[in-house]
Design a protein around this motif. Structure first.
Motif, PDB file in Angstrom:
ATOM      1  N   SER A   1      -3.813   3.018   0.127  1.00 32.58           N
ATOM      2  CA  SER A   1      -4.284   2.161   1.362  1.00 32.58           C
ATOM      3  C   SER A   1      -5.706   2.015   1.415  1.00 32.58           C
ATOM      4  O   SER A   1      -6.141   0.850   1.523  1.00 32.58           O
ATOM      5  CB  SER A   1      -3.444   2.787   2.194  1.00 32.58           C
ATOM      6  OG  SER A   1      -3.729   3.952   2.661  1.00 32.58           O
TER       7      SER A   1
ATOM      8  N   LEU B   1       0.817   5.026   1.750  1.00 30.47           N
ATOM      9  CA  LEU B   1       0.158   5.854   2.955  1.00 30.47           C
ATOM     10  C   LEU B   1       0.323   7.329   2.591  1.00 30.47           C
ATOM     11  O   LEU B   1       1.331   7.731   2.221  1.00 30.47           O
ATOM     12  CB  LEU B   1       0.692   5.331   4.404  1.00 30.47           C
ATOM     13  CG  LEU B   1       0.281   3.699   4.598  1.00 30.47           C
ATOM     14  CD1 LEU B   1       1.061   3.710   6.141  1.00 30.47           C
ATOM     15  CD2 LEU B   1      -1.115   3.689   4.577  1.00 30.47           C
TER      16      LEU B   1
ATOM     17  N   PRO C   1       0.850  -1.349   0.029  1.00 27.02           N
ATOM     18  CA  PRO C   1      -0.093  -0.053   0.052  1.00 27.02           C
ATOM     19  C   PRO C   1       0.826   1.349   0.015  1.00 27.02           C
ATOM     20  O   PRO C   1       2.100   1.014   0.298  1.00 27.02           O
ATOM     21  CB  PRO C   1      -0.744  -0.141   1.220  1.00 27.02           C
ATOM     22  CG  PRO C   1       0.097  -0.904   2.071  1.00 27.02           C
ATOM     23  CD  PRO C   1       0.886  -1.756   1.450  1.00 27.02           C
TER      24      PRO C   1
ATOM     25  N   GLN D   1       5.080   1.680   0.995  1.00 27.57           N
ATOM     26  CA  GLN D   1       5.407   0.820   2.076  1.00 27.57           C
ATOM     27  C   GLN D   1       6.374  -0.223   1.912  1.00 27.57           C
ATOM     28  O   GLN D   1       6.921  -0.829   2.617  1.00 27.57           O
ATOM     29  CB  GLN D   1       4.107   0.426   2.726  1.00 27.57           C
ATOM     30  CG  GLN D   1       3.209   1.360   3.207  1.00 27.57           C
ATOM     31  CD  GLN D   1       3.910   2.435   4.121  1.00 27.57           C
ATOM     32  OE1 GLN D   1       3.965   1.959   5.363  1.00 27.57           O
ATOM     33  NE2 GLN D   1       3.914   3.535   3.774  1.00 27.57           N
TER      34      GLN D   1
END
Ligand SMILES: [Zn+2]
Length: 242
Positions: free
Chosen positions: A233, A194, A192, A200
């Protein structure tokens, strides 16, 4: 878009599970080898005690033989004492007899010391043998247990294989190819992004435009720095949408 992403996320979840199982399966052969090494060391300790015992037995037999030979010699000399014609010859032989008797007495003392050590060594060997036998039972049990666990893990991995086939068939083919390519190099291959747009997988910040597109399409793209498949996300966590 979102369904494609969900299918891929599911596939990755299965792959992570398989990876974790494979990793745990790797420890079993190592642990088994470690235990077998321990047992071999214990066997060697027994053999060392046995070698010491044999050496003492050898010493004892040699001393006994020496003493018997000396006694035999003294007996012969003593019988010849009366045959000695001159006092000088008689005295010389008597002196030889005396020396031989003293030597025999010293060897007899040595023999009783070796016999004492031998008794101690027999006990030491017995103790080591018992220790080894107990260790053998213990290790045998542990090895059997580890082999069972390894077999169970293998069975579990095979079982997941079927789940993986099913999960993989649900993934968009182009996305699946991309995923397979990344997966060989790095896991997780799907990560994801963020806020404020941080991948990430590699912790780099995406260009705002790319991040905005990910958020609005709820689809996937490729991280420009680590080349993992990325998604915003909220695409997997937000309310259901197509
Ligand atoms: Zn990245």
């Amino acid at each position: 878009m979102r369904e494609k992403l969900k299918a891929l996320a599911e596939l990755q979840k299965v792959d992570m599970e398989i990876g974790a199982l494979r990793k745990s399966a790797e420890v079993y052969p190592k642990q088994i080898a470690e235990l077998e090494k321990e047992l071999a060391a214990s066997r060697e300790a027994v053999e060392a005690e046995r070698a010491r015992l044999l050496e003492l037995e050898r010493q004892k037999a040699a001393l006994e033989q020496n003493i018997a030979d000396e006694k035999e010699k003294v007996k012969k000399w003593e019988s010849r004492l009366s045959e000695q014609r001159s006092t000088r010859e008689y005295a010389a032989l008597a002196r030889e007899i005396d020396i031989a008797k003293k030597a025999t007495a010293a060897q007899a003392e040595e023999l009783s010391e070796v016999a004492r050590q031998l008794a101690v060594q027999r006990e030491a060997l017995k103790a080591k043998e018992q220790e080894h036998s107990a260790r053998g039972d213990q290790v045998g049990g542990k090895v059997a247990e580890l082999k069972k666990k390894a077999a169970e893990t293998e069975a579990e991995i095979r079982g997941i294989g079927e789940r993986r086939t099913k999960a993989a068939s649900a993934v968009d083919p182009a996305l699946a190819r991309r995923y397979e390519t990344v997966r060989k190099k790095r896991m997780p291959a799907l990560v994801p992004v963020l806020p404020p747009g941080t991948c990430q997988g590699c912790n780099m910040n995406l260009r705002p435009q790319l991040y905005n597109t990910l958020r609005s399409t709820l689809g996937t793209d490729v991280c420009p720095s680590c080349h993992r498949i990325i998604y915003a996300s909220e695409a997997l966590e937000g309310p259901a949408a197509k």
